[in-house]
Scaffold this motif. Sequence first.
Motif, PDB file in Angstrom:
ATOM      1  N   GLU A 165       0.816  -1.214   0.000  1.00 60.37           N
ATOM      2  CA  GLU A 165       0.000   0.000   0.000  1.00 60.37           C
ATOM      3  C   GLU A 165       0.850   1.265   0.000  1.00 60.37           C
ATOM      4  OE1 GLU A 165      -2.611  -0.296   3.329  1.00 60.37           O
ATOM      5  OE2 GLU A 165      -4.068  -1.547   2.252  1.00 60.37           O
ATOM      6  N   ASP A 166       1.967   1.223   0.718  1.00 53.58           N
ATOM      7  CA  ASP A 166       2.804   2.422   0.821  1.00 53.58           C
ATOM      8  C   ASP A 166       3.366   2.846  -0.529  1.00 53.58           C
ATOM      9  OD1 ASP A 166       2.285   2.571   3.495  1.00 53.58           O
ATOM     10  OD2 ASP A 166       4.197   1.699   4.139  1.00 53.58           O
ATOM     11  N   ASP A 167       3.513   1.900  -1.459  1.00 52.57           N
ATOM     12  CA  ASP A 167       3.977   2.265  -2.805  1.00 52.57           C
ATOM     13  C   ASP A 167       3.054   3.292  -3.438  1.00 52.57           C
ATOM     14  OD1 ASP A 167       5.978   0.461  -2.443  1.00 52.57           O
ATOM     15  OD2 ASP A 167       5.417  -0.867  -4.109  1.00 52.57           O
TER      16      ASP A 167
ATOM     17  N   SER B 144     -11.053   0.522 -11.980  1.00 57.92           N
ATOM     18  CA  SER B 144     -11.863  -0.226 -12.940  1.00 57.92           C
ATOM     19  C   SER B 144     -11.050  -1.174 -13.811  1.00 57.92           C
ATOM     20  CB  SER B 144     -12.666   0.744 -13.811  1.00 57.92           C
ATOM     21  OG  SER B 144     -13.422   0.042 -14.772  1.00 57.92           O
ATOM     22  N   PRO B 145      -9.979  -0.725 -14.491  1.00 60.65           N
ATOM     23  CA  PRO B 145      -9.275  -1.649 -15.385  1.00 60.65           C
ATOM     24  C   PRO B 145      -8.484  -2.721 -14.660  1.00 60.65           C
ATOM     25  CG  PRO B 145      -8.110   0.440 -15.282  1.00 60.65           C
ATOM     26  CD  PRO B 145      -9.400   0.629 -14.537  1.00 60.65           C
ATOM     27  N   SER B 146      -8.002  -2.412 -13.446  1.00 63.21           N
ATOM     28  CA  SER B 146      -7.031  -3.280 -12.787  1.00 63.21           C
ATOM     29  C   SER B 146      -7.500  -3.871 -11.463  1.00 63.21           C
ATOM     30  CB  SER B 146      -5.731  -2.501 -12.546  1.00 63.21           C
ATOM     31  OG  SER B 146      -6.008  -1.223 -11.979  1.00 63.21           O
ATOM     32  N   ALA B 147      -8.679  -3.478 -10.991  1.00 66.39           N
ATOM     33  CA  ALA B 147      -9.263  -4.043  -9.761  1.00 66.39           C
ATOM     34  C   ALA B 147      -8.322  -3.935  -8.562  1.00 66.39           C
ATOM     35  CB  ALA B 147      -9.682  -5.494  -9.989  1.00 66.39           C
ATOM     36  N   ILE B 148      -7.604  -2.823  -8.465  1.00 69.51           N
ATOM     37  CA  ILE B 148      -6.707  -2.579  -7.335  1.00 69.51           C
ATOM     38  C   ILE B 148      -7.471  -1.829  -6.239  1.00 69.51           C
ATOM     39  CG2 ILE B 148      -4.609  -1.404  -6.575  1.00 69.51           C
ATOM     40  CD1 ILE B 148      -3.630  -1.594  -9.490  1.00 69.51           C
ATOM     41  N   VAL B 149      -7.364  -2.313  -5.016  1.00 67.40           N
ATOM     42  CA  VAL B 149      -7.929  -1.590  -3.880  1.00 67.40           C
ATOM     43  C   VAL B 149      -6.906  -0.557  -3.426  1.00 67.40           C
ATOM     44  CG1 VAL B 149      -8.837  -1.755  -1.537  1.00 67.40           C
ATOM     45  CG2 VAL B 149      -9.267  -3.606  -3.173  1.00 67.40           C
ATOM     46  N   PHE B 150      -7.220   0.714  -3.628  1.00 64.71           N
ATOM     47  CA  PHE B 150      -6.316   1.785  -3.223  1.00 64.71           C
ATOM     48  C   PHE B 150      -6.428   2.023  -1.709  1.00 64.71           C
ATOM     49  CE2 PHE B 150      -6.005   2.358  -7.618  1.00 64.71           C
ATOM     50  CZ  PHE B 150      -5.138   3.387  -7.954  1.00 64.71           C
ATOM     51  N   PRO B 151      -5.334   2.327  -1.046  1.00 66.10           N
ATOM     52  CA  PRO B 151      -5.361   2.634   0.394  1.00 66.10           C
ATOM     53  C   PRO B 151      -5.874   4.055   0.617  1.00 66.10           C
ATOM     54  CG  PRO B 151      -3.122   2.808  -0.423  1.00 66.10           C
ATOM     55  CD  PRO B 151      -3.948   2.332  -1.579  1.00 66.10           C
ATOM     56  N   VAL B 152      -7.149   4.258   0.372  1.00 71.55           N
ATOM     57  CA  VAL B 152      -7.691   5.618   0.319  1.00 71.55           C
ATOM     58  C   VAL B 152      -7.613   6.332   1.672  1.00 71.55           C
ATOM     59  CG1 VAL B 152      -9.163   5.256  -1.692  1.00 71.55           C
ATOM     60  CG2 VAL B 152     -10.031   4.679   0.560  1.00 71.55           C
ATOM     61  N   LYS B 153      -7.798   5.604   2.756  1.00 71.16           N
ATOM     62  CA  LYS B 153      -7.754   6.272   4.060  1.00 71.16           C
ATOM     63  C   LYS B 153      -6.357   6.827   4.330  1.00 71.16           C
ATOM     64  CE  LYS B 153      -9.414   5.785   8.796  1.00 71.16           C
ATOM     65  NZ  LYS B 153     -10.155   4.906   9.740  1.00 71.16           N
ATOM     66  N   LYS B 154      -5.326   6.045   3.997  1.00 68.93           N
ATOM     67  CA  LYS B 154      -3.943   6.513   4.174  1.00 68.93           C
ATOM     68  C   LYS B 154      -3.648   7.695   3.257  1.00 68.93           C
ATOM     69  CE  LYS B 154      -1.935   2.028   5.502  1.00 68.93           C
ATOM     70  NZ  LYS B 154      -0.942   0.980   5.115  1.00 68.93           N
TER      71      LYS B 154
ATOM     72  N   GLY C 203      -3.016  20.017   2.382  1.00 68.95           N
ATOM     73  CA  GLY C 203      -4.101  20.907   1.991  1.00 68.95           C
ATOM     74  C   GLY C 203      -4.688  20.580   0.637  1.00 68.95           C
ATOM     75  N   VAL C 204      -4.572  19.315   0.212  1.00 72.60           N
ATOM     76  CA  VAL C 204      -5.085  18.886  -1.088  1.00 72.60           C
ATOM     77  C   VAL C 204      -6.422  18.192  -0.899  1.00 72.60           C
ATOM     78  CG1 VAL C 204      -4.663  17.407  -3.090  1.00 72.60           C
ATOM     79  CG2 VAL C 204      -2.768  18.652  -2.026  1.00 72.60           C
ATOM     80  N   LEU C 205      -7.413  18.555  -1.705  1.00 70.04           N
ATOM     81  CA  LEU C 205      -8.731  17.923  -1.648  1.00 70.04           C
ATOM     82  C   LEU C 205      -8.678  16.540  -2.308  1.00 70.04           C
ATOM     83  CD1 LEU C 205     -10.925  20.984  -2.722  1.00 70.04           C
ATOM     84  CD2 LEU C 205     -10.566  20.127  -0.392  1.00 70.04           C
ATOM     85  N   VAL C 206      -9.521  15.612  -1.808  1.00 74.52           N
ATOM     86  CA  VAL C 206      -9.555  14.256  -2.348  1.00 74.52           C
ATOM     87  C   VAL C 206     -10.985  13.880  -2.728  1.00 74.52           C
ATOM     88  CG1 VAL C 206      -9.067  11.817  -1.944  1.00 74.52           C
ATOM     89  CG2 VAL C 206      -7.576  13.571  -0.943  1.00 74.52           C
ATOM     90  N   LEU C 207     -11.135  13.457  -3.966  1.00 73.71           N
ATOM     91  CA  LEU C 207     -12.390  12.900  -4.478  1.00 73.71           C
ATOM     92  C   LEU C 207     -12.155  11.423  -4.746  1.00 73.71           C
ATOM     93  CD1 LEU C 207     -15.177  12.722  -5.883  1.00 73.71           C
ATOM     94  CD2 LEU C 207     -14.130  13.806  -7.901  1.00 73.71           C
ATOM     95  N   VAL C 208     -12.920  10.550  -4.080  1.00 68.35           N
ATOM     96  CA  VAL C 208     -12.753   9.109  -4.242  1.00 68.35           C
ATOM     97  C   VAL C 208     -13.820   8.566  -5.183  1.00 68.35           C
ATOM     98  CG1 VAL C 208     -12.648   6.861  -3.105  1.00 68.35           C
ATOM     99  CG2 VAL C 208     -11.769   8.899  -1.929  1.00 68.35           C
ATOM    100  N   ASP C 209     -13.359   7.922  -6.256  1.00 67.66           N
ATOM    101  CA  ASP C 209     -14.242   7.211  -7.177  1.00 67.66           C
ATOM    102  C   ASP C 209     -14.436   5.807  -6.618  1.00 67.66           C
ATOM    103  OD1 ASP C 209     -15.310   5.609  -9.152  1.00 67.66           O
ATOM    104  OD2 ASP C 209     -14.041   6.350 -10.767  1.00 67.66           O
ATOM    105  N   GLY C 210     -15.556   5.603  -5.954  1.00 69.70           N
ATOM    106  CA  GLY C 210     -15.861   4.301  -5.353  1.00 69.70           C
ATOM    107  C   GLY C 210     -16.865   3.512  -6.167  1.00 69.70           C
ATOM    108  N   ALA C 211     -16.780   3.603  -7.482  1.00 68.01           N
ATOM    109  CA  ALA C 211     -17.771   2.950  -8.346  1.00 68.01           C
ATOM    110  C   ALA C 211     -17.969   1.482  -8.013  1.00 68.01           C
ATOM    111  CB  ALA C 211     -17.360   3.111  -9.812  1.00 68.01           C
ATOM    112  N   HIS C 212     -16.870   0.779  -7.696  1.00 70.20           N
ATOM    113  CA  HIS C 212     -16.939  -0.668  -7.471  1.00 70.20           C
ATOM    114  C   HIS C 212     -16.959  -1.057  -5.999  1.00 70.20           C
ATOM    115  CE1 HIS C 212     -16.253  -1.834 -11.692  1.00 70.20           C
ATOM    116  NE2 HIS C 212     -15.473  -0.770 -11.744  1.00 70.20           N
ATOM    117  N   ALA C 213     -16.924  -0.087  -5.095  1.00 68.90           N
ATOM    118  CA  ALA C 213     -16.723  -0.415  -3.687  1.00 68.90           C
ATOM    119  C   ALA C 213     -17.978  -0.815  -2.916  1.00 68.90           C
ATOM    120  CB  ALA C 213     -16.026   0.745  -2.985  1.00 68.90           C
TER     121      ALA C 213
END
Length: 388
Positions: free
Chosen positions: A143-145, A170-180, A189-199
Amino acid sequence: QIMAAQLGLKIRGEFSLSPGSTFTNHASYGAVPRMVQEERFRLLRLMESNPDRWFRKLLRPLYDEALEELSSFVGSDPANLVFVQNVTSAVNIIVKALHLGPEDIVLSNSHTYESCRFAIDSAVKKSGADSLCMDISFPIEGEDDLVDQVVETCKKNVSVKLVLIDHISSPSAIVFPVKKICKELKKLGVLVLVDGAHAPGQIDLNLEELGADFYTGNLHKWCYAPRGSAFLWVSPDMQGQIEPLVTSHMYGQSMADQFFMQGTADHTAYLCTRTGLQFYRQFGGLPALLDHTQDLLDWAAEMLAEAFNTEQLQVPRNMRAPCMRVIRLPHIPDYGLSSAEADRLRDKMCLKDGMVCWTTFFSGSLWLRISGNMYSCREDYAHLKQVV
């Protein structure tokens, strides 16, 4: 509740899937159970029996009830959640509502869903802002990568205002460590928009604790709602900037009111979210779904990789989507290496062989993405091997 041993072919009758086709691509369009279809037909008949009564009296209480149940399922305060048609709509809403300027950058990555990248391009062109696409390289060791890649890109490009990341790509089915990622980007100070289409339905969600500024997810995949049902979560401190793309009678009122009222529309897909979640729970919920699909998909992915003399996408086990797998395709005569060729291969298999699957292109190769659901069985993936 029905145990996992009773899923597979035994439950396929709960859906309207054609017996002449093999379905290994639930991740794209889902499959609406018969009981959800019937509930939608009932609501449509109720609406048509007296449209004035429906829109002036019945609709809003039903809408609020559906939103309340969905809020509980995804771990949200109902005040922070609205229905939208799909994730693409939600991404458009966010990137076009933010006050982007010439100094701002919106960051995506090489596995961002194409329509969402186009939404970013459209927004930055109109505002004079810029976009940047971060390339994700393989293998991924942990995940740290991914966390480090995103954070370092933002540190090198200090004008990044918004980062769009997938919860499950979508193409690679990778679970991103979104909370981290959210935690680290908050420090910058960067805003985050999470695309959780498959979650939703594949992963337990607690949106209030995730740390994102915006989160959107589809409900027609693993939550069994009709297509055209999705949600957008907005953190309270950002709601003053967010409006629907359609301005209507409740302009200037609460976010919930504005998203509810967007002219005369068919809300029945949203209302059927309750029945979709009822179906999900009736057949065991996430534990039963994982019990049924995990070993099945592991077997299928290993079987396909061995048959193709290739390998699965090299990511750690905990970063593989629970109900999806990705396998490199071998060289296939008459097919090149491009997204267009992946589309052509997919269409041929579907039209000629009745094989509903998903092929894609990234990192210089064609890939096969398979997904599993409660109706999936070994025969589906054995047939897929023969067709490929």
